[in-house]
Design a protein around this motif. Structure first.
Motif, mmCIF file in Angstrom:
data_model
loop_
_atom_site.group_PDB
_atom_site.id
_atom_site.type_symbol
_atom_site.label_atom_id
_atom_site.label_comp_id
_atom_site.label_asym_id
_atom_site.label_seq_id
_atom_site.Cartn_x
_atom_site.Cartn_y
_atom_site.Cartn_z
ATOM 1 N N THR A 1 -15.387 -8.255 -6.731
ATOM 2 C CA THR A 1 -14.154 -9.075 -6.832
ATOM 3 C C THR A 1 -13.455 -8.774 -5.318
ATOM 4 O OG1 THR A 1 -14.226 -8.904 -9.196
ATOM 5 C CG2 THR A 1 -11.992 -9.469 -7.850
ATOM 6 N N ASP A 2 -13.005 -9.754 -4.830
ATOM 7 C CA ASP A 2 -12.254 -9.250 -3.782
ATOM 8 C C ASP A 2 -11.176 -8.359 -3.954
ATOM 9 O OD1 ASP A 2 -13.642 -10.559 -1.554
ATOM 10 O OD2 ASP A 2 -12.241 -12.627 -1.918
ATOM 11 N N TYR A 3 -10.824 -7.206 -3.023
ATOM 12 C CA TYR A 3 -10.074 -6.114 -3.324
ATOM 13 C C TYR A 3 -9.601 -5.814 -2.099
ATOM 14 C CZ TYR A 3 -7.967 -1.660 -4.368
ATOM 15 O OH TYR A 3 -7.128 -0.575 -4.393
ATOM 16 N N GLU A 4 -8.029 -5.942 -1.756
ATOM 17 C CA GLU A 4 -7.579 -5.767 -0.500
ATOM 18 C C GLU A 4 -6.444 -4.740 -0.818
ATOM 19 O OE1 GLU A 4 -8.898 -6.567 2.227
ATOM 20 O OE2 GLU A 4 -10.471 -7.954 1.444
ATOM 21 N N GLY A 5 -6.742 -3.916 -1.884
ATOM 22 C CA GLY A 5 -5.429 -3.129 -2.041
ATOM 23 C C GLY A 5 -5.295 -1.930 -1.156
ATOM 24 N N ILE A 6 -5.997 -1.469 -0.377
ATOM 25 C CA ILE A 6 -6.132 -0.626 0.928
ATOM 26 C C ILE A 6 -5.651 -1.357 2.158
ATOM 27 C CG2 ILE A 6 -7.065 1.575 1.710
ATOM 28 C CD1 ILE A 6 -6.851 1.468 -1.188
ATOM 29 N N VAL A 7 -4.491 -0.976 2.488
ATOM 30 C CA VAL A 7 -3.899 -1.658 3.861
ATOM 31 C C VAL A 7 -4.104 -0.707 5.109
ATOM 32 C CG1 VAL A 7 -1.993 -2.458 5.138
ATOM 33 C CG2 VAL A 7 -2.233 -2.928 2.647
ATOM 34 N N ASN A 8 -4.686 -1.322 6.098
ATOM 35 C CA ASN A 8 -4.876 -0.321 7.215
ATOM 36 C C ASN A 8 -3.731 -0.521 8.084
ATOM 37 O OD1 ASN A 8 -6.812 -0.818 10.331
ATOM 38 N ND2 ASN A 8 -5.796 0.906 9.343
ATOM 39 N N ALA A 9 -2.811 0.638 8.140
ATOM 40 C CA ALA A 9 -1.413 0.579 8.795
ATOM 41 C C ALA A 9 -1.256 2.235 8.812
ATOM 42 C CB ALA A 9 -0.483 -0.129 8.332
ATOM 43 N N ASN A 10 -0.228 2.350 9.843
ATOM 44 C CA ASN A 10 0.337 3.696 9.886
ATOM 45 C C ASN A 10 1.627 3.698 8.800
ATOM 46 O OD1 ASN A 10 2.111 6.106 10.591
ATOM 47 N ND2 ASN A 10 1.662 5.656 12.760
ATOM 48 N N ALA A 11 1.422 4.493 7.743
ATOM 49 C CA ALA A 11 2.302 4.502 6.846
ATOM 50 C C ALA A 11 3.951 4.811 7.187
ATOM 51 C CB ALA A 11 1.768 5.548 5.664
ATOM 52 N N LEU A 12 4.085 5.665 8.326
ATOM 53 C CA LEU A 12 5.165 6.301 8.685
ATOM 54 C C LEU A 12 5.953 5.123 9.533
ATOM 55 C CD1 LEU A 12 4.363 10.016 9.744
ATOM 56 C CD2 LEU A 12 5.184 8.899 7.283
ATOM 57 N N ARG A 13 5.183 3.939 9.812
ATOM 58 C CA ARG A 13 5.665 3.133 10.864
ATOM 59 C C ARG A 13 6.039 1.621 10.085
ATOM 60 N NH1 ARG A 13 6.989 4.178 15.987
ATOM 61 N NH2 ARG A 13 6.739 6.458 16.421
ATOM 62 N N ILE A 14 5.594 1.627 8.796
ATOM 63 C CA ILE A 14 5.787 0.424 7.991
ATOM 64 C C ILE A 14 6.668 0.513 6.828
ATOM 65 C CG2 ILE A 14 3.544 -0.445 8.839
ATOM 66 C CD1 ILE A 14 2.579 -0.099 5.973
ATOM 67 N N ASP A 15 7.321 -0.508 6.188
ATOM 68 C CA ASP A 15 8.043 -0.538 4.982
ATOM 69 C C ASP A 15 6.933 -0.489 3.913
ATOM 70 O OD1 ASP A 15 9.423 -0.896 3.001
ATOM 71 O OD2 ASP A 15 10.809 -2.148 3.508
#
Length: 925
Positions: free
Chosen positions: A476-490
Motif C-alpha cells: 500500500t502506498d505509504y508516504e508517512g515519512i517526510v524528507n525534511a529538516n525537522a528544525l526548519r519546518i512546521d
C-alpha cells in the motif's frame, strides 16, 4: 559467515522427532558441530560424560557434553522432557539448567564454563552464568526447526565469541555484515560513491535488495524467485537485469509484458513506491553476484530479521564519520521500550487487563475490549527524527500485538461479537497513523520499508487469530515519512497536532562544541541568542513543547545526558517549565545500546514531558521506578530550581579556586625525566622547580613538575641559564601569535603561567576537575609539598579535616553527580556550579568533631595502602582490595547524614531531593 542454511536444514530434518539421552547424545552433538557449525575436528572439541563433584560431600555427577573452547556445558535430556520442569537429582529438585550450573560450580574455577545449554533434542535453551548465576532465565530458546534461520545465534559455540543477548540481535548483526559487504562491493564500482546522487542510489539499491531477500524468505514471493532471477545473469549483465527487475516490480499486472521471461513473471507487482524511482546502478562484479546469491539469498534466512532493527542493519552502509556528523544512532528494542512503555504502552496493557477482568454477562467485557480496540486503532504517533524508523516500527508492532490479543479475546465471545459484523475492520491499527520526519532521504526509504515489513509480519500473526487472509502484495502506498529538516519546518505541515497523541524518538546526539555551521543556524533559529552551550538535541525538545501547546500531546525523547546536567539545564528547561511543560517520567543516565557492530559509547537520559496534568510522575533508575512529587530539570524528585554559576559559596565556607592554566606549550611544565635533567645540568634551578599537578596526575600519582618564576625581578630572570631564557622567547612568540587577546597580553611575562594561581603557603585541599563516572567518590586530598595546581585541579587553601569530610561524603558527591556536567561518563567538577551552590549542614560541635574523626579515619585507611594510588583505591573494580577504606567512607557518610538531621540510610535519591529543597530555601532567603 555462519554455517550453510541447507546443511542446518538437513541436520534439523535428520533429528526431527527423535533423540534419546543415553543413546544419541554423542552422535547428535558431533553431527551438530560438523554439519551445522562446519567444524571438522568436532570429536576433539567435545568431551562427553566428564566426571565432576557437585557439592562438598563429593557426590559425583557426569557432564553430558563439555565444550572447553566455547566455555559451555550441555545438560542433555531425551526428546519430550520439559526443560522447565524440576526433577530430583542428587537428592534435590532442579531444572536441567540448574543441574548443569551445579556441575559447573563443582569444577575448578579456571575451568568453569560461562554458558549452560539445556537441550532435549527439540530445543536449545542457552543460559549465561555471568548474567544469571542461578540459571533462572535463558538468554534465548532456539527450537531445532528454527535452527536454519538462526545460525548466527549459535556461532559462539565455535569458541572465542559471546552468546547474543537475543536471537533477533544475532540475526540482525549477521544481516548487517552481509549488507555491509554488498554495500562495499557496489561502492567501489561507483566513480565517486560519496556524491549525494551516488550515495542515494547506493542506499536505494541496498534497501531494495534486502526487501526482496526478505520477501523471498518470508513467503511474500515464490520460494527462491529472486535468487533464481539473479542467477540467470552473469556479472556483466546483472546491472541491466536489476534495472529491468525494478521497473517490472513497479509495473501493474495489467500493464506488464505478457511475453516476459518466466523467471521475471515469478515476481509480483510491489507498488508502495519502493521501486518507483530510477536510480543509477554501477557495473557489478562477480564477487558481488556470488555474495548476493550465495550468502544473501541462499545461506541466510531474512525472515528472522526484526523490522525494528532494520535501520541498524544499514549502519553498515554508512561510514562512521557520516553517522557521527549527523548524530545518527540506532536504538535497541530494549531501549525503545524504555520510551514507549511509560509513554503509552504500559497504560494500554493495564486497560486491556481491566477490560478482560470485567464481567462477561451483560456484555461489559466485550464493550470494554471493543472500546479499547477503537482507541488503539486511533493512536497517532510522530517521530520528528525518524532515522530508519526504529521507534515507529516497534510502536506499530506493539500496538498490532495488543490488537491481536484483543481480537483473540473477542473471538472467544462469539455470542457478543463476530468479525463478519465488523466487515474488514478487524485490523484498526494502520500505518497511516505513523508519521516521521527525517533529514536523510535514504533513511526515509529504509523507514518506509521497515514499516512495510512490520505490517506484513503483523498481518501474518493476525491471520492466525482471525483465520482471515490479508492482502500481502502489492504494498500500500505509504508516504508517512517526510524528507525534511525537522528544525526548519512546521510539524503541523506533516501532521496536525490535533491528530497526534505521542511524539517520540532519539534526535541527533551532537554536542554543542561539535556543531557544524548549518546546525548552529538551526539551533539559533529555535533558541535565538539564548542557545549558549545547548546540545543539538535540545532543539527537538523546544519544538515539541511548541507543537503540543494547546493539545494533549505527550512526548518522550532519548537524549544525551548533558541536557539534564550542568549549565544546559537552566537555558533549556526553565523556559519550557515557564510555558507549562512538566516532566511526566524520566530515566536517569544509562549507557545507550545500539544494534550496530561498532557501538557508540553514549550516555543518555530519557525524558517524557507534556502539558497535560493527569499523570503520576515516575522516576526510573537502575533499581526500578519510583513515584515522584515532581521531577525537575536535573531529573530529581525535587522542586523546579536551577543551579546557576555562582562566584562565591552560598554558605560560609572556605573559598575554592581553580588552578592556573600554563599557556606554555610545554616549555614551563616538565615530566619527571626533564626535571631531573635540568636539575643535573643547573643545580641552582632547584628553588624554581616545583611539583605541578593536574587532576589526572593527582589521581594517578604521577610526578610532574614546572618552572615557577612568579614574582622574580628582571635582574634575577636575566641570570637564569640561556636554555631557560630561550624557552621564554618561544613562549613569547607563541602567545603573540594566539588569536586570544588575553593570551597576547601575557606575552609580556613569558616566564610566568598564563594564569598565575597558587596557594600562598603551598598547602591546600585538592579536588580534580575530571573523574571517572564509575567512582562513588571523587578522590580528594591534602597536598602540602608546595605543588602548583594546574587548571584541571581545584584547590581550597583554608580547608581542614571537617571540610575534607564534607567534600568526600556521599552528600557532596551525590550533589555533584546531579548538577555537574559530564564528558561522556566522566564527572566535570566545577567550583562555580557544584561547590559554590552546595548547601552545607549546620552541625553541633560534637557532630563536627565526629565528622573530623571519620575524615581522619579515611586518610589513615589510605595511608595504610602503601604504593596504591587514588586511582587504585577508588576503582570500583578493586573495591574488594580496599574494603577498610570503603568502610571508613561509610562511617563518614553516616556522620555527615546525621549532621544534616536526616536518616536516609544512604538512599541517594532522597539525599539529592533533600539537598535541592535546602538549595531552594537558601536561594529564596
Amino acid at each position: 559467515m555462519p554455517g550453510k542454511k541447507a546443511d542446518a536444514e538437513a541436520f534439523a530434518s535428520r533429528w526431527a522427532n527423535k533423540g534419546n539421552e543415553n543413546q544419541d547424545t554423542q552422535r547428535f552433538w558431533i553431527d551438530f558441530y560438523q554439519s551445522v557449525l562446519g567444524v571438522e575436528d568436532a570429536v576433539s572439541r567435545l568431551e562427553f560424560e566428564k566426571p565432576v563433584s557437585t557439592d562438598a560431600s563429593a557426590h559425583e555427577g557426569y557432564i553430558d557434553v563439555f565444550i572447553p573452547s566455547a566455555k559451555t556445558l550441555v545438560e542433555q535430556k531425551s526428546l519430550g522432557i520439559d526443560l522447565a520442569k524440576e526433577e530430583t537429582r542428587q537428592g534435590r529438585k532442579v531444572t536441567p539448567a540448574k543441574q548443569g550450573s551445579a556441575y559447573a560450580q563443582g569444577m575448578p574455577l579456571s575451568q568453569q564454563p560461562r554458558y549452560i545449554i539445556a537441550c532435549n533434542f527439540a530445543e536449545f535453551w542457552v543460559f549465561d552464568r555471568e548474567r544469571d548465576s542461578l540459571c533462572r532465565e535463558p538468554l534465548f530458546k532456539l527450537p531445532l526447526a528454527e535452527l536454519p534461520k538462526n545460525l548466527a545465534a549459535i556461532q559462539f559455540l565455535k569458541g572465542g565469541a559471546e552468546a547474543p543477548a537475543t536471537i533477533s540481535r544475532a540475526v540482525s548483526v549477521e544481516a548487517g555484515k552481509i549488507m555491509s559487504k554488498l554495500h562495499d562491493l557496489v561502492a567501489e564500482a561507483f566513480d565517486d560513491p560519496d556524491t549525494p546522487e551516488n550515495h542515494h542510489a547506493l542506499s536505494a539499491l541496498m534497501t531494495r535488495l534486502m526487501f526482496l531477500m526478505f520477501c523471498e524468505d518470508s513467503g511474500l514471493v515464490a520460494p527462491n524467485a529472486f535468487r533464481d532471477y539473479v542467477s540467470h545473469f552473469q556479472a556483466g549483465d546483472l546491472r541491466r537485469g536489476l534495472k529491468d527487475l525494478f521497473v517490472w516490480l513497479d509495473t501493474k499486472d495489467e500493464d506488464r509484458d505478457k511475453y516476459a521471461e518466466p523467471w521475471l513473471k515469478k515476481l509480483p507487482y510491489m507498488n508502495g513506491g519502493l521501486f518507483r524511482e530510477k536510480t543509477e546502478i554501477p557495473p557489478l562484479s562477480e564477487n558481488f553476484r556470488h555474495t548476493l546469491i550465495v550468502e544473501g539469498c541462499q545461506e541466510f534466512d531474512w525472515s528472522g530479521v526484526s523490522p525494528t532493527v532494520f535501520g541498524s542493519i544499514f549502519e553498515g552502509a554508512l561510514s562512521h564519520d557520516h553517522r557521527r556528523a549527523n548524530g545518527q544512532h540506532f536504538t535497541s528494542p530494549e531501549n525503545i521500550h524504555k520510551v514507549i512503555d511509560p509513554l503509552f504502552l504500559d497504560a494500554l496493557k493495564a486497560e486491556f487487563d481491566e477490560a478482560c477482568a470485567k464481567p462477561v454477562a451483560g456484555g461489559a467485557r466485550t464493550r470494554a475490549l471493543k472500546e479499547l480496540h477503537e482507541k488503539i486503532g486511533g493512536i497517532s504517533i510522530l517521530d520528528p527524527a525518524a532515522g530508519s524508523g526504529n521507534f515507529l516500527t516497534e510502536s506499530y508492532l506493539c500496538l498490532r500485538q495488543l490488537e491481536n490479543r484483543i481480537l483473540f479475546e473477542l473471538q472467544g465471545e462469539q455470542a457478543w461479537f463476530s468479525f463478519e459484523d465488523s466487515g474488514d475492520r478487524d485490523v484498526l491499527v494502520s500505518l497511516k497513523n505513523f508519521h516521521g520526519i527525517e533529514l536523510e532521504d535514504f533513511a526515509c526509504c529504509v523507514a518506509r520499508t521497515a514499516l512495510w515489513i512490520a505490517e506484513k509480519q503483523a498481518d501474518t500473526d493476525t491471520a492466525k487469530v482471525t483465520q482471515r487472509v490479508y492482502q500481502e502484495l502489492p504494498l500500500t502506498d505509504y508516504e508517512g515519512i517526510v524528507n525534511a529538516n525537522a528544525l526548519r519546518i512546521d510539524w503541523n505541515d506533516v501532521v496536525s497536532a490535533d491528530e497526534v497523541d505521542y511524539v517520540l524518538g532519539n534526535p541527533p546526539f551532537i554536542g554543542s562544541s561539535r556543531l557544524e555551521d548549518a546546525q548552529k543556524e538551526d539551533r539559533t533559529a529555535i533558541f535565538g541568542k539564548s542557545a549558549g552551550l545547548l546540545d543539538y538535541v535540545a532543539c527537538w525538545h523546544k519544538k515539541a513543547a511548541e507543537y503540543m501547546d494547546g493539545h494533549r500531546v505527550r512526548c518522550a525523547f532519548v537524549s544525551t545526558n548533558s541536557i539534564c546536567q550542568g549549565q544546559q539545564v537552566e537555558p533549556l528547561w526553565k523556559p519550557l517549565f515557564d510555558n507549562g511543560v512538566h516532566i511526566d517520567f524520566a530515566y536517569k543516565t544509562f549507557v545507550w545500546d545500539s544494534q550496530a557492530s561498532d557501538k557508540a559509547n553514549v550516555h543518555v537520559v530519557i525524558v517524557g514531558f507534556s502539558k497535560s496534568p493527569d499523570m503520576q510522575p515516575l522516576l526510573f533508575s537502575s533499581t526500578g521506578a519510583t513515584k515522584a512529587d515532581n521531577i525537575n530539570g536535573y531529573l530529581s524528585n525535587a522542586p523546579d530550581v536551577f543551579v546557576e554559576k555562582r562566584r562565591q559559596p552560598l554558605c560560609s565556607v572556605p573559598k575554592m579556586s581553580r588552578g592556573g592554566g600554563a599557556g606554555d606549550w610545554g616549555f614551563l611544565t616538565l615530566d619527571e625525566a626533564e626535571a631531573h635533567r635540568l636539575l643535573t645540568s643547573y643545580p641552582a634551578l632547584e628553588q624554581y622547580i616545583r611539583p605541578f599537578s593536574m587532576g589526572s596526575e593527582f589521581i594517578k600519582g604521577i610526578n610532574r613538575y614546572c618552572l615557577w618564576f612568579a614574582g622574580l625581578s628582571g635582574a634575577e630572570l636575566s641570570k637564569l641559564p640561556k636554555e631557560i631564557r630561550d624557552r621564554f622567547d618561544e613562549i613569547r612568540k607563541l602567545r603573540l601569535a594566539s588569536p586570544r587577546s588575553g593570551t597576547q597580553k601575557r606575552a609580556c611575562a613569558p616566564w610566568e603561567f598564563d594564569e598565575v594561581k597558587a596557594p600562598a603557603d603551598g598547602a591546600f585541599l585538592a579536588v580534580p576537575q575530571v573523574s571517572s563516572g564509575r567512582r562513588k567518590y571523587i578522590p580528594v586530598g591534602f597536598i602540602t609539598n608546595g605543588t602548583i595546581p594546574g587548571n584541571k585541579l581545584f584547590f581550597v587553601e583554608e580547608a581542614d579535616l571537617y571540610d575534607f569530610g564534607i567534600i568526600s561524603s556521599q552528600f557532596h558527591n551525590a550533589w555533584m553527580r546531579q548538577v555537574a556536567g559530564r564528558l561522556k561518563s566522566d564527572y566535570q567538577y566545577s567550583n562555580t556550579i557544584v561547590y559554590n551552590n552546595f548547601v552545607w549542614p549546620s552541625p553541633s560541635a560534637s557532630q563536627k568533631d565526629e565528622i573530623r574523626q571519620c575524615a581522619r579515619d579515611v586518610l589513615e585507611a589510605r595511608n595504610a595502602q602503601r604504593g596504591a594510588t587514588l586511582a587504585d583505591m577508588y576503582s570500583p573494580d578493586k573495591a574488594l582490595f580496599f574494603s577498610d577504606l570503603m568502610k571508613a567512607h561509610a562511617r563518614l557518610d553516616a556522620a555527615v547524614e546525621s549532621a544534616y538531621g536526616v536518616d536516609f540510610g544512604g538512599d541517594e535519591e532522597r539525599v539529592v531531593s533533600h539537598l535541592f529543597k535546602l538549595y531552594a530555601e537558601k536561594v529564596g532567603e
